[in-house]
Write a protein that holds these residues in place. Structure first.
Motif, PDB file in Angstrom:
ATOM      1  N   THR A 155       0.852  -1.191   0.000  1.00  0.00           N
ATOM      2  CA  THR A 155       0.000   0.000   0.000  1.00  0.00           C
ATOM      3  C   THR A 155       0.887   1.239   0.000  1.00  0.00           C
ATOM      4  N   VAL A 156       0.546   2.192  -0.864  1.00  0.00           N
ATOM      5  CA  VAL A 156       1.308   3.436  -0.977  1.00  0.00           C
ATOM      6  C   VAL A 156       0.367   4.609  -0.755  1.00  0.00           C
ATOM      7  N   LEU A 157       0.764   5.551   0.074  1.00  0.00           N
ATOM      8  CA  LEU A 157       0.061   6.821   0.247  1.00  0.00           C
ATOM      9  C   LEU A 157       0.957   7.922  -0.299  1.00  0.00           C
ATOM     10  N   ARG A 185       3.872  -1.040   3.660  1.00  0.00           N
ATOM     11  CA  ARG A 185       3.254   0.261   3.493  1.00  0.00           C
ATOM     12  C   ARG A 185       4.327   1.323   3.287  1.00  0.00           C
ATOM     13  N   LEU A 186       4.106   2.112   2.239  1.00  0.00           N
ATOM     14  CA  LEU A 186       5.026   3.194   1.901  1.00  0.00           C
ATOM     15  C   LEU A 186       4.244   4.500   1.947  1.00  0.00           C
ATOM     16  N   TYR A 203      -0.424   2.734  11.372  1.00  0.00           N
ATOM     17  CA  TYR A 203      -0.447   1.739  10.291  1.00  0.00           C
ATOM     18  C   TYR A 203       0.928   1.294   9.810  1.00  0.00           C
ATOM     19  N   MET A 204       2.005   1.912  10.255  1.00  0.00           N
ATOM     20  CA  MET A 204       3.328   1.533   9.768  1.00  0.00           C
ATOM     21  C   MET A 204       4.122   0.855  10.874  1.00  0.00           C
ATOM     22  N   THR A 205       4.848  -0.202  10.499  1.00  0.00           N
ATOM     23  CA  THR A 205       5.610  -0.985  11.456  1.00  0.00           C
ATOM     24  C   THR A 205       7.094  -0.679  11.303  1.00  0.00           C
ATOM     25  N   LYS A 206       7.650  -0.059  12.305  1.00  0.00           N
ATOM     26  CA  LYS A 206       9.071   0.302  12.318  1.00  0.00           C
ATOM     27  C   LYS A 206       9.491   0.920  10.974  1.00  0.00           C
TER      28      LYS A 206
END
Length: 556
Positions: A155-157, A185-186, A203-206
């Motif tokens: 997933t990219v935002l 996720r980016l 929503y982002m992991t490390k």
């Protein structure tokens, strides 16, 4: 020098980029590609025009290809999702991603509002691997059970801060909640304010953070000028002068109405211009942006809808006709020029009453520039304009647009509806007449009047039922003609009709008795009754107060 191949980009993609003239990675790509290729969550921070699209497009298509996404393709279940705040940005992202995806056998589609969703439904049913979408339309399609994000692995935002400015973050959260929690996720954003930091934490992991420069760093790659003008009349003259150069110019207005009006004013002045704002349909926006990108017109008048993510090559001058209200908008507007290492010029037009606000704006944006009092013919203005372009007659521009309108819609479809449209275009226009004239509610037949004939001729061979009050036998013996037409009426029969008097008419004047000795008429509307009694009749000198002619009793 670092190359794409050294960063782990497959050879086929390196060759594809080289064919497009892209041989050296930008700083944001050099810093982030290694981690994103390894499947880590990445938070990229950088100004607009820094090459962020390739920074997430390359690892996305590479990882999907390695996982054989093309063999796992299912209808309505994409494996990668890119969220963008505007339709223009989504379209441009797809223009970058699609060639790379096709090179590896992957399929993409774009989803946004403002257009019919039928094509989007068709693409989803056929199966796609990568979806580039605006949050609003994507949420709508999910409600209709046309797409699910349960299989999304990446997933990219993009332009997350702009999504926050537009109020999309609640919808973005709903969409992210439906994606697998263990997916990659980016997120790419110029700033982390307005709730973007909450998205990162939730929503982002490390995430690995890569920041190439501060948002204000873009001011050092372009020339900034603030032109102080005396009044509105001088401002209009200055705008026309700045738009008269040979290179591409992007003029920013605050409202849609003023953007449309200025584009028309410039076109009438011999400077072809197109507008770009939210009131245009998606087809019109794409058409105007394509004209500007291709160089068919040199001037684009836009609202802030074009300030984010819209990339047009070789824009040499950005003019803030209406100064923005905040420094972030100034930086994003100005970022339409001096992109990807090229140079550019930014001009802000200021009236005396706006001087203090513009001074604060420049200070917040990190721009140190002096205010210069000018007129349209000042040498400094002429140096900013450069070479003057030849003026084009507005009638020539209008004729060009008219010719494009006539050729629009002539596709290759062989369907029945398309054939009917072509047949209508190939025949003469129907003559106007009655309710069904040209543009009326009812359409007249496409036949010419000579082929239609009059009504009597067209109905002469058709059997007609006898009219009420006529002799049925005479009607049948006349070969279908009307019963009353079998025998002409006499003058006495014609005068024997009884009519209710109109307003202001004497009753005695309205009543007509048959002539002495004349036979009583038996046809429609005849009066055979005896005269009314004196008690039933009004005196001849009185007038009826109200008995309009429209209410007269008609024979049945």
């Amino acid at each position: 020098m670092t190359t794409f191949a050294a960063l782990g980009v497959p050879k086929t993609l390196v060759e594809n980029l080289a064919a497009q003239g892209i041989t050296e990675p930008f700083p944001i790509q050099v810093k982030s590609l290694t981690d994103s290729m390894a499947g880590k969550d990445v938070l990229g921070r950088g100004r607009t025009g820094s090459g962020k699209t390739l920074a997430f497009a390359l690892p996305m298509v590479t990882r999907l290809s390695e996982q054989e996404a093309a063999y796992r393709r299912k209808p309505g279940r994409p494996l990668a999702l890119i969220l963008a705040p505007t339709r223009e940005l989504a379209t441009q992202i797809n223009a970058t991603v699609e060639p790379l995806a096709n090179e590896l056998g992957l399929k993409t589609t774009v989803i946004y509002g403002g257009v019919s969703q039928q094509r989007q439904e068709k693409a989803l049913r056929a199966g796609v691997d990568i979806v580039i979408a605006c949050p609003g339309r994507l949420e709508d399609l999910m409600r209709q059970k046309l797409i699910t994000l349960e299989s999304v692995e990446i997933t990219v935002l993009d332009e997350a801060d702009h999504m926050a400015d537009l109020g999309f973050l609640p919808v973005v959260k709903k969409l992210l909640d439906t994606t697998p929690a263990d997916g990659q996720r980016l997120l790419f954003s110029a700033t982390l304010d307005n709730g973007v930091d909450k998205i990162v934490n939730r929503y982002m992991t490390k995430p690995v953070t890569h920041s190439v420069d501060d948002p204000q760093a873009s001011v050092t790659t372009m020339e900034h000028h603030v032109l102080l003008i005396g009044d509105q009349t001088q401002k209009k003259q200055l705008i026309v002068q700045l738009a008269s150069g040979t290179g591409k110019r992007l003029l920013f207005m605050r409202t849609k109405h003023h953007a449309r009006k200025l584009a028309k004013t410039l076109t009438d002045a011999g400077i072809p211009a197109v507008d770009l704002h939210g009131n245009l349909s998606q087809n019109a926006r794409d058409r105007n942006l394509a004209e500007f990108s291709s160089g068919d017109v040199r001037v684009l008048v836009a609202t802030d809808v074009a300030a984010r993510g819209v990339h047009v090559d070789d824009v040499e001058l950005v003019v803030h006709v209406d100064p923005p209200t905040e420094h972030k908008a100034y930086l994003h507007r100005s970022g339409r020029t001096a992109r990807a290492g090229s140079s550019g010029t930014v001009v802000t037009i200021t009236l005396p009453e706006q001087k203090s606000e513009v001074h604060k704006l420049m200070k917040a944006a990190g721009v140190d520039v002096a205010f210069e009092t000018v007129k349209a013919t000042s040498p400094h203005v002429l140096s900013l304009v450069g070479d003057m372009a030849e003026k084009i007659d507005p009638r020539t521009r209008a004729a060009l647009l008219a010719s494009r309108e006539t050729t629009r819609g002539e596709g290759n479809s062989t369907g029945a509806n398309a054939q009917r449209k072509r047949a209508r275009r190939g025949t003469a226009a129907p003559a106007a007449g009655g309710r069904g004239g040209r543009g009326g509610r009812g359409r007249v037949a496409a036949e010419s009047p000579s082929t239609q004939g009059n009504r009597a001729e067209r109905r002469k061979d058709q059997p007609q039922a006898p009219r009420f009050g006529s002799d049925a036998g005479s009607g049948s013996s006349s070969g279908g003609s009307r019963g009353r037409a079998a025998e002409p009426r006499t003058t006495s029969e014609t005068s024997s009709r009884s009519r209710r008097p109109a307003s202001g008419q004497r009753v005695g004047d309205a009543v007509r008795r048959p002539a002495a000795g004349a036979p009583a008429a038996q046809g429609r509307g005849s009066s055979t009754s005896a005269p009314r009694s004196e008690g039933a009749r009004r005196s001849g000198g009185t007038r009826r107060a109200s008995a309009p002619a429209s209410n007269e009793r008609r024979p049945r």
